[in-house]
Enzyme design. Structure first.
Site, short mmCIF file in Angstrom:
data_model
loop_
_atom_site.label_atom_id
_atom_site.label_comp_id
_atom_site.label_asym_id
_atom_site.label_seq_id
_atom_site.Cartn_x
_atom_site.Cartn_y
_atom_site.Cartn_z
N LYS A 133 53.71 31.88 -15.43
CA LYS A 133 53.58 30.84 -14.84
C LYS A 133 52.30 30.12 -15.35
CE LYS A 133 56.95 30.84 -11.31
NZ LYS A 133 57.40 31.75 -10.34
N TYR A 167 60.48 37.89 -3.96
CA TYR A 167 60.96 37.18 -5.30
C TYR A 167 60.17 37.84 -6.50
CZ TYR A 167 62.98 34.21 -8.89
OH TYR A 167 63.37 33.78 -9.99
N ASP A 216 52.51 41.58 -8.48
CA ASP A 216 53.26 40.64 -9.34
C ASP A 216 52.55 39.35 -8.92
OD1 ASP A 216 54.88 38.56 -10.11
OD2 ASP A 216 56.48 39.18 -9.32
N TYR A 259 69.65 26.66 -11.00
CA TYR A 259 69.74 26.43 -9.37
C TYR A 259 70.12 25.06 -9.08
CZ TYR A 259 66.76 30.55 -8.81
OH TYR A 259 66.46 31.88 -8.62
#
Ligand SMILES: *Cc1c(COP(=O)(O)O)cnc(C)c1O
Length: 439
Positions: free
Chosen positions: A272, A149, A243, A21
């Site tokens: 994560k 996302y 999610d 990114y």
């Protein structure tokens, strides 16, 4: 002889690396971090940065946590890796047992992969092959939120909102059916959007970020409307994928965002915070009904998916150590304290000049600043907000004009006050941005 100066770590980085990114032509030199300690990141020149976003939402208990380090190092000396087809090992089994014990009811099986995107890919494939195995291959379309996302691999991109990040790949992304996020005030409208879709014979599943859409700008919506979306999807025979890659392990208050629901997901994705931010690991869990649809004497009904490092023992050991810390009463208290401090600042900032909206859920606090119409993620106000934080030695990454705090749970009240003060300074900046921010 002229004195040769050694290139810095950041300069050596710039010669060989390509960062995520990041527009490499215009990016400033990266900050070189050589050590981590609690909520702090320590640079090669000794500067200490407060990690306000848990290093991209992964860190739970602080950097280089001794308990996790101990378990990881023991595991490294015992068994670093073993293939996971035809073989198993203690940490994979133990972690699966412990996860199923704390996940919302109904989750019965654990499938390991490497990260959040692969956890989503596995979930999508489970749904598609579930219907394929039962002779309904026409059921292959997912419903998703327009601003969601779910990751950067192709399947995950396909079920994510379309935008600048996905534009170069748009023709190759598979078709999905989008509904809007049912933010407060728009619930009835979004339920009607869903109803308009539910007659379609091609629908397979509904994938969603429960209660909190991260990348979209920390957008929140209520458990009540999500329960109703899930009720209608399940009545129509769709499989529902929560999610929880970002919301898992306490971020939203309870251990999982889905723990706040009365309707249960069929599949859950975790990553994560799974290892406390120590290493990459992904998990996809599912109900017994989904697992059973793959049981057969017909080998073609097998879930043909796997990664070289599936269930890596070291990653599983990190996850077990982190889970132990997360489940301790002390951590529950830390999260409650963070939430209370955030709530006070949310109340203070809401409605102030320069602040368009404040959103708060559990350990996450987001402030949307006012900015000139038509500006976006790429606006220079975003860059100014980022620079302001970094100048204060605080690591924050604004999503456009949304600045959010998602600190590690170990962040102390004094450290948290630094983060909250940074938000106050940002409000002043938003009121008086440098001229080039007014696009
Ligand atoms: C970050 C994220 C992902 C992707 O996880 P990676 O490990 O970055 O591939 C998927 N879903 C959600 C909700 C996320 O926040």
């Amino acid at each position: 002889m002229p004195l040769q100066t050694q290139p810095t770590l950041a300069e050596r980085d710039q010669a060989v690396l390509w960062h995520p990114y990041t527009q490499m032509q215009t990016a400033p030199l990266p900050v070189a971090i050589v050590r981590g300690e609690g909520s702090w990141l320590i640079a090669d020149d000794g500067t200490r940065y407060l990690d306000g976003i848990s290093s991209w939402w992964v860190n739970l208990h602080g950097h280089s946590h001794p308990h996790i380090a101990q378990r990881v190092s023991e595991q490294l000396r015992t068994l670093e890796h073993v293939l996971f087809a035809g073989f198993t090992h203690p940490t994979a089994v133990e972690l699966a047992e412990q996860l199923l014990a704390v996940l919302p009811a109904g989750q019965a099986r654990v499938f390991y992969s490497d990260n959040g995107s692969t956890a989503v890919e596995v979930a999508l494939k489970m749904v598609l092959q579930y219907f394929h195995n039962q002779g309904q291959p026409e059921r292959r379309t997912f419903i998703c939120f327009r601003d969601s996302y779910h990751g950067d691999t192709f399947g995950a991109m396909s079920v994510s909102g379309r935008g600048a990040f996905t534009a170069p790949f748009a023709p190759l992304l598979f078709d999905v059916a989008f509904i809007d996020v049912p933010v407060p005030g728009r619930e009835v409208e979004v339920l009607a959007q869903l109803d308009a879709l539910l007659g379609r014979p091609d629908l397979a599943g509904f994938i969603f970020e429960p209660l909190l859409l991260g990348t979209a700008g920390m957008i929140t919506y209520t458990p009540a409307v999500l329960d109703e979306l899930l009720r209608r999807c399940r009545a129509a025979g769709l499989l529902c994928i929560a999610d929880e890659v970002m919301t898992g392990f306490g971020r939203t208050g309870l251990l999982f965002a889905s723990s706040q629901l009365s309707r249960l997901p069929d599949i859950m994705c975790l990553s994560k915070g799974l290892t406390g931010g120590t290493m990459a690991l992904g998990v996809t869990t599912c109900t017994a009904a989904i697992f059973d649809a793959f049981l057969s004497n017909d080998r073609l009904k097998t879930l043909f998916h796997g990664h070289s490092y599936t269930a890596n023992p070291v990653a599983c050991a990190a996850a077990l150590a982190s889970l132990e810390l997360t489940l301790a009463p002390a951590c529950t208290q830390q999260r409650a304290d963070l939430a209370a401090a955030h709530a006070a600042v949310a109340a203070e900032l809401a409605g102030q000049p320069g602040v368009r909206a404040v959103r708060h859920l559990g350990t996450v606090l987001a402030v949307e600043f006012e900015q000139a119409a038509g500006t976006s993620y790429f606006s220079s106000l975003r860059d100014q907000l980022y620079a302001l934080a970094l100048a204060r030695r605080v690591v924050l990454r604004p999503l456009g004009n949304v600045v959010y705090l998602m600190p590690p749970y170990c962040t102390t009240p004094a450290e948290l006050a630094l983060l909250h003060d940074t938000l106050r300074a940002m409000r002043q900046l938003a009121l008086n941005p440098a001229p080039d921010a007014r696009i």
